[in-house]
Design a protein around this motif. Structure first.
Motif, PDB file in Angstrom:
ATOM      1  N   ILE A  80     100.588  74.535 136.039  1.00 49.20           N
ATOM      2  CA  ILE A  80     100.727  75.660 135.109  1.00 49.20           C
ATOM      3  C   ILE A  80     100.486  75.200 133.677  1.00 49.20           C
ATOM      4  O   ILE A  80      99.825  75.892 132.882  1.00 49.20           O
ATOM      5  N   HIS A 132      97.601  76.614 131.356  1.00 50.45           N
ATOM      6  CA  HIS A 132      97.931  77.173 130.045  1.00 50.45           C
ATOM      7  C   HIS A 132      97.156  76.459 128.944  1.00 50.45           C
ATOM      8  O   HIS A 132      96.688  77.093 127.984  1.00 50.45           O
ATOM      9  N   THR A 133      96.988  75.150 129.096  1.00 50.51           N
ATOM     10  CA  THR A 133      96.277  74.364 128.083  1.00 50.51           C
ATOM     11  C   THR A 133      94.811  74.746 127.997  1.00 50.51           C
ATOM     12  O   THR A 133      94.263  74.923 126.901  1.00 50.51           O
ATOM     13  N   THR A 142      93.340  77.527 129.019  1.00 52.76           N
ATOM     14  CA  THR A 142      93.045  78.940 128.756  1.00 52.76           C
ATOM     15  C   THR A 142      93.468  79.379 127.361  1.00 52.76           C
ATOM     16  O   THR A 142      93.047  80.442 126.899  1.00 52.76           O
ATOM     17  N   ASP A 143      94.300  78.577 126.702  1.00 53.26           N
ATOM     18  CA  ASP A 143      94.701  78.898 125.333  1.00 53.26           C
ATOM     19  C   ASP A 143      93.754  78.192 124.368  1.00 53.26           C
ATOM     20  O   ASP A 143      93.679  76.957 124.366  1.00 53.26           O
ATOM     21  N   ARG A 157      92.396  83.393 133.580  1.00 54.17           N
ATOM     22  CA  ARG A 157      93.434  84.300 133.071  1.00 54.17           C
ATOM     23  C   ARG A 157      93.523  85.580 133.887  1.00 54.17           C
ATOM     24  O   ARG A 157      94.565  86.232 133.915  1.00 54.17           O
ATOM     25  N   CYS A 198     105.913  80.228 135.038  1.00 55.45           N
ATOM     26  CA  CYS A 198     104.912  81.002 134.290  1.00 55.45           C
ATOM     27  C   CYS A 198     105.546  81.715 133.114  1.00 55.45           C
ATOM     28  O   CYS A 198     104.978  81.744 132.014  1.00 55.45           O
ATOM     29  N   CYS A 212     106.420  79.129 130.434  1.00 65.08           N
ATOM     30  CA  CYS A 212     105.227  78.577 129.768  1.00 65.08           C
ATOM     31  C   CYS A 212     104.392  79.640 129.066  1.00 65.08           C
ATOM     32  O   CYS A 212     103.379  79.311 128.436  1.00 65.08           O
ATOM     33  N   MET A 229     102.654  82.035 130.531  1.00 65.51           N
ATOM     34  CA  MET A 229     101.489  82.424 131.317  1.00 65.51           C
ATOM     35  C   MET A 229     101.768  83.741 132.024  1.00 65.51           C
ATOM     36  O   MET A 229     102.906  84.040 132.390  1.00 65.51           O
ATOM     37  N   TYR A 230     100.718  84.523 132.213  1.00 65.05           N
ATOM     38  CA  TYR A 230     100.886  85.779 132.925  1.00 65.05           C
ATOM     39  C   TYR A 230      99.741  85.956 133.909  1.00 65.05           C
ATOM     40  O   TYR A 230      98.571  85.843 133.551  1.00 65.05           O
TER      41      TYR A 230
END
Length: 268
Positions: free
Chosen positions: A33, A37-38, A40-41, A67, A146, A149, A151-152
């Motif tokens: 996760i 997250h890393t 996609t951000d 995403r 999620c 962190c 995340m969705y």
């Protein structure tokens, strides 16, 4: 059999290996996760690139696809598709079953209760319960991590969650029957752990596939490791659910029959 099952469940849920293995699964989910997250951000991705991390793609559409994954798709991409979940389950099963023979517990059971099929059924039910608890637990842990962190992932339809649960539970039961066979046949924790890494981890199948590929042949879809990929394919790409479930069901029957053979034939 019910008394034996209650005893096995009590032993399992009081053992440290059950919780240690699940913590390893939780750590695997957390790592994946964080990685998702890393990448996609945009800000975190730039920081990672500045720190020396390299990405195979820089196309924003690829990151958008990540995403847009649903919860089951993202969870399949963490600990299931690579076999990590089943490796951990396999190791716990082998250590649990081999302990019966190394401690002499199995001989006592068979001395007082000769129904060895009861031993097989009790162990299979116990490990299936463990598999079911871990699948449900992985769903819960995934959702919690999620949220923590930031995340969705989009929720799935109820039927997809049911297919996710039942599909991986069936594959897990087939792997447990295989682990039971190896444990009873060889009574070696080392051999069982090695098999856990090689078989559900996919190392053996990948090696065989690479050799058969020279002749244009493939056995992946006929293996339990292939079932994991097919089940993941169903959840991620909408492939046939029955393709993986049918093969897993066949292997469950084969390894169950194979497990009963040494229980009756070998001197325990």
């Amino acid at each position: 059999m019910l008394n034996m099952l209650r005893m096995d469940l009590r032993r399992m849920f009081r053992s440290r290996m059950f919780y240690i293995a699940f913590l390893c699964l939780t750590a695997g989910i957390l790592i994946m996760i964080i990685m998702l997250h890393t990448i996609t951000d945009p800000e975190l991705r730039e920081q990672a690139i500045d720190a020396g991390m390299k990405f195979t793609t820089t196309n924003d559409s690829d990151f958008d696809e990540i995403r847009q994954m649903s919860e089951t798709e993202a969870l399949c991409s963490t600990i299931y598709s690579g076999g990590f979940f089943f490796v951990a389950l396999y190791v716990v099963a082998v250590l649990f079953i081999c302990s019966d023979f190394s401690s002499g517990f199995a001989k006592n059971i068979f001395s007082y209760n000769g129904g060895r099929w009861r031993y097989f059924a009790g162990k299979m039910i116990c490990m299936s319960v463990v598999c079911a608890v871990w699948i449900a637990g992985s769903m819960l842990v995934f959702r919690v991590i999620c949220r923590i962190c930031g995340m969705y992932f989009a929720p799935d339809e109820p039927g997809v969650y049911v297919a996710f649960f039942l599909g991986y539970l069936l594959i897990g039961a087939a792997y447990m029957a295989q682990g039971l066979f190896l444990s009873v046949m060889f009574r070696s924790e080392g051999a069982g752990i090695a098999a856990a890494i090689v078989v559900p981890g996919g190392i053996l199948i990948v090696m065989v596939e690479s050799m058969l590929g020279n002749w244009g042949l493939s056995i992946n879809d006929m293996t339990l490791y292939g079932c994991v990929q097919n089940m993941t394919g169903y959840l991620v790409q909408g492939d046939s659910f029955m393709k993986g479930a049918a093969v897993a069901g066949v292997w469950l029957v084969i390894w169950s029959a194979a497990s009963l053979w040494p229980l009756y034939k070998k001197d325990i």
